[in-house]
Design an enzyme around this catalytic site. Structure first.
Site, PDB file in Angstrom:
ATOM      1  N   CYS A 272     -22.554  39.616  32.057  1.00  0.00           N
ATOM      2  CA  CYS A 272     -21.292  40.167  32.561  1.00  0.00           C
ATOM      3  C   CYS A 272     -20.950  39.722  33.977  1.00  0.00           C
ATOM      4  O   CYS A 272     -19.807  39.375  34.269  1.00  0.00           O
ATOM      5  CB  CYS A 272     -21.292  41.686  32.452  1.00  0.00           C
ATOM      6  N   HIS A 332     -21.966  47.255  34.708  1.00  0.00           N
ATOM      7  CA  HIS A 332     -21.138  46.253  34.026  1.00  0.00           C
ATOM      8  C   HIS A 332     -20.112  45.741  35.023  1.00  0.00           C
ATOM      9  O   HIS A 332     -19.543  46.512  35.800  1.00  0.00           O
ATOM     10  CB  HIS A 332     -20.444  46.851  32.806  1.00  0.00           C
ATOM     11  N   ASP A 355     -11.460  41.792  32.004  1.00  0.00           N
ATOM     12  CA  ASP A 355     -12.884  41.703  31.661  1.00  0.00           C
ATOM     13  C   ASP A 355     -13.114  40.550  30.691  1.00  0.00           C
ATOM     14  O   ASP A 355     -12.765  40.627  29.507  1.00  0.00           O
ATOM     15  CB  ASP A 355     -13.362  43.012  31.046  1.00  0.00           C
ATOM     16  N   ASP A 397     -18.528  60.339  26.968  1.00  0.00           N
ATOM     17  CA  ASP A 397     -19.703  61.215  26.882  1.00  0.00           C
ATOM     18  C   ASP A 397     -20.893  60.409  26.369  1.00  0.00           C
ATOM     19  O   ASP A 397     -20.727  59.477  25.588  1.00  0.00           O
ATOM     20  CB  ASP A 397     -19.470  62.370  25.900  1.00  0.00           C
ATOM     21  N   ASN A 579     -33.666  55.308  34.519  1.00  0.00           N
ATOM     22  CA  ASN A 579     -33.872  53.863  34.572  1.00  0.00           C
ATOM     23  C   ASN A 579     -34.398  53.509  35.955  1.00  0.00           C
ATOM     24  O   ASN A 579     -33.803  53.874  36.971  1.00  0.00           O
ATOM     25  CB  ASN A 579     -32.565  53.113  34.311  1.00  0.00           C
TER      26      ASN A 579
END
Length: 693
Positions: A272, A332, A355, A397, A579
């Site tokens: 990305c 991203h 994008d 969500d 993470n």
């Protein structure tokens, strides 16, 4: 009339003067490159004074086979027409051309015609070419941006910073956009020329190139190779042996050059931030103000229900439903481009999301945007283009399910606040991070946020579960910020807020994942039973050694820790996950001495192996816009633990200004190690000779 032949001796495009005035001198000083909506002048040299009633006419041609022909008017007419005025003195004429602010961008062929009094063409000079770009300095151009500091950053700056990591551990890499490097502009137009629309109907495509909405959308489609002659092929898992690993790139120029030189064949590979960075290069080069954006905890919603369903088995392993297409990425990247949207209702001008990463189809193509950032914030999902998908990226969500042994799915966690955090871009005033989250969404928990969610059809409140006695347990994971190659601790904490002791079972799973949540392997697993006294906390320390994660960690150096707590007194299991991004060592890059354009300069690069194992196949890659093209330096032999490697590289800067020298180091066990040095390149001094009489 034979004596009229050869009257036009020369046409001087005055490239240096025009390019300086049009802020394109960095692109090229010899070829004429101008911006629309701003006049430029050329000189026509004749062999003699023009005979009475003879005059000049100008005709413009666009396209490989002159698909579009424009006759330049001799006097000012409507604002959407080309026109020119003429000043002459004997055998020399100064022609000033005025392009409309919505002119087509591209390469023009200019024909200068000598006309007789009765309208016959007596002489024609047509081997004249120039390029026309968007003009964000022109107030009538739809890409007009009134702030000079923003223009300097979002159009003229060839170097940038890309933010990566996770929302709670943000770091950055430097990137060389290089939009003014030699022939990059030509490649940008080559990208447009190879789009499906251009190949299908070149005349229609050329006419639409006056519109930055159309041009930017074509760029997002062409920067990925899904279904067309696009620039980059995406790949999110190793191996990358038949191409260049995404993490190895440090600049856009080698990618664009390779695509062009290999006959418009896709370059392998990108992810990305690479797609977004190359888009930033192309759009800035064409004159559209553009900046690179990083969205942390970014959702990829496939079915448009504004929810990412993560389905696990009882071992906390993800079940391959729909090929795991729905996911939450650590981060991203996309770009924002500045433009007015005449195709949309008022209130949609300004920054537009684009994008180029191939995720979902949009009108049959793998592209996304342009979509107004304001539409995302206000929940106006009917606005072009791709508003529902982008809205989900910053608002969806995250729902975790466990499939039990009887096959039933059980919801164990629903998170409405974790997606779309710390949305970031490089500051105009330096390399520091600017947070633009409030451009995309209202403050978490605010009244306006709830109204936007209702408009967009997203759930507003989280379902609550009644907990049975003796009380409620809370589960959390704590960790430091470890360095890749070291051992470190992860601490799982259970807090008992109830009035009685609690018996619980905790399952802890440590896995290696990519930044976009692709599973790479299990590092460690542990299940324990604990007793937590009332109003007390229990801590379990999980020690992770380098050997635990070295064999499975991805090139993104991300470790994911999940913990699942089950207790008889709790109605539902409790799950949490974090993470952990392992930070990388840095390269030391030094460029001593004063730098001058076209004078030799030497860079000193050094690196120390921080791992407990030797490194094989070490290679440094060095590049920098205005300094040197991408150059590799191979390291001979192994680099042993603690060993320092130093290399020297000589080069001659090609352009003055503040430049960045970017260095990347890769080896078999340690990849994506970056370093950067700022180089101030001065203009080459010209000696002054004094003659004494």
């Amino acid at each position: 009339m034979a004596n009229m032949r050869g009257l036009i001796m020369d046409v001087n495009l005055r490239s240096r003067e025009n390019n300086l005035a049009h802020r394109t001198r960095e692109i090229d000083r010899e070829r004429l490159i101008v911006r629309r909506g701003q006049p430029f002048s050329i000189t026509v040299q004749c062999s003699d004074t023009l005979p009475p009633r003879h005059h000049l006419e100008l005709v413009l041609h666009l396209g490989k086979t002159d698909e579009v022909v424009i006759k330049v008017q001799k006097e000012r007419g409507a604002g959407d027409k080309w026109w020119f005025n003429q000043q002459g003195a004997q055998d020399e004429m100064l022609l000033t051309l005025h392009s409309p602010p919505d002119a087509i961008i591209g390469q023009y062929h200019l024909a200068v015609l000598m006309m007789s009094p009765d309208g016959l063409i007596l002489e024609k000079t047509d081997k004249i070419r120039f390029h026309l770009l968007f003009n964000p300095w022109c107030k009538d151009d739809v890409v007009y941006l009134p702030d000079q500091s923003l223009l300097q950053e979002y159009v003229m700056n060839e170097d940038g910073v890309i933010f990566m990591g996770s929302w709670d551990n943000i770091w950055s890499i430097s990137w060389s956009f290089g939009q003014f490097e030699d022939y990059v502009m030509d490649i940008c137009f080559e990208v447009l020329d190879n789009s499906k629309d251009a190949l299908k109907n070149s005349e229609t495509d050329i006419k639409l190139r006056s519109d930055p909405v159309y041009v930017s959308r074509m760029i997002t489609a062409m920067l990925n190779s899904n279904g067309d002659r696009g620039v980059l092929t995406g790949r999110w898992v190793e191996p990358y042996t038949d191409g260049v690993p995404p993490y190895k790139w440090s600049g856009s120029v080698p990618i664009l050059q390779q695509w062009s030189k290999k006959g418009v064949r896709a370059v392998k590979y990108g992810q990305c931030w690479v797609f977004a960075a190359v888009a930033c290069t192309v759009l800035r080069c064409l004159g559209i103000p553009t900046r690179l954006i990083t969205n942390f905890a970014s959702a990829h919603d496939v079915d448009g229900n504004l929810a990412i369903d993560i389905v696990l088995n009882e071992r906390l392993e993800r079940i391959d439903e729909r090929n795991n297409a729905e996911s939450s990425w650590n981060f991203h990247c996309w770009v924002e481009s500045w433009m007015s949207r005449g195709d949309l209702p008022k209130g949609n001008d300004g920054w537009q999301v684009l994008d180029p990463t191939p995720q979902e189809l949009s009108d049959g193509e793998f592209c996304c945007g342009p979509c107004p950032v304001t539409a995302i914030k206000e929940g106006n999902l009917g606005v072009k283009y791709d508003a529902p998908f982008i809205f989900a990226e910053v608002n969806a969500d995250i729902i975790h399910w466990v499939v039990q042994r009887d096959g039933q799915r059980r919801k164990i966690k629903m998170d409405q606040a974790s997606v779309g955090r710390n949305i970031s871009t490089k500051s105009v005033y330096g390399n520091q991070r600017e947070d633009v989250t409030l451009h995309y969404k209202y403050p978490e928990g605010s009244k306006m946020e709830r109204e936007v969610y209702q408009k967009a059809g997203r759930r507003v409140t989280e379902p609550t579960y009644e907990n049975a006695e003796p009380g409620q347990l809370k589960l959390s994971i704590k960790h430091a910020k470890p360095v890749f190659g070291t051992d470190f601790d992860v601490i799982v904490v259970v807090e008992n807020e109830g009035g009685r002791e609690a018996h619980a079972q905790i399952t802890m799973l440590v896995t290696a994942v990519t930044y976009n949540s692709v599973h790479r392997g299990e590092c460690k697993r542990q299940t324990i039973s604990v007793i937590v006294p009332a109003h007390k906390a229990y801590k379990e320390v999980l020690r992770l050694h380098y050997a635990d994660y070295a064999g499975c960690v991805s090139e993104h150096h991300t470790i994911r820790v999940k913990a699942l707590l089950q207790a008889p007194g709790e109605r539902e299991p409790i799950m949490t996950e974090v993470n952990i991004n392992l930070s990388m060592p840095e390269l030391l890059v030094q460029v001593p001495g004063k730098a001058f354009a076209w004078e030799k300069l030497t860079a000193l690069i050094s690196f120390t192996n921080p791992l407990p194992v030797p490194l094989k196949g070490g290679v440094f890659t060095v590049e920098g816009a205005g300094l040197l093209s991408a150059t590799e330096i191979l390291v001979n032999g192994d680099i042993f633990p603690g060993q320092k490697v130093s290399v020297r590289l000589s080069f001659s800067p090609t352009r003055p200004g503040i430049k960045k020298l970017l260095v990347d180091f890769d080896s078999d066990r340690l990849k994506d190690v970056k370093g950067v040095a700022t180089v101030i390149v001065h203009k080459k001094s010209v000696p002054i000779h004094t003659i004494t009489y």
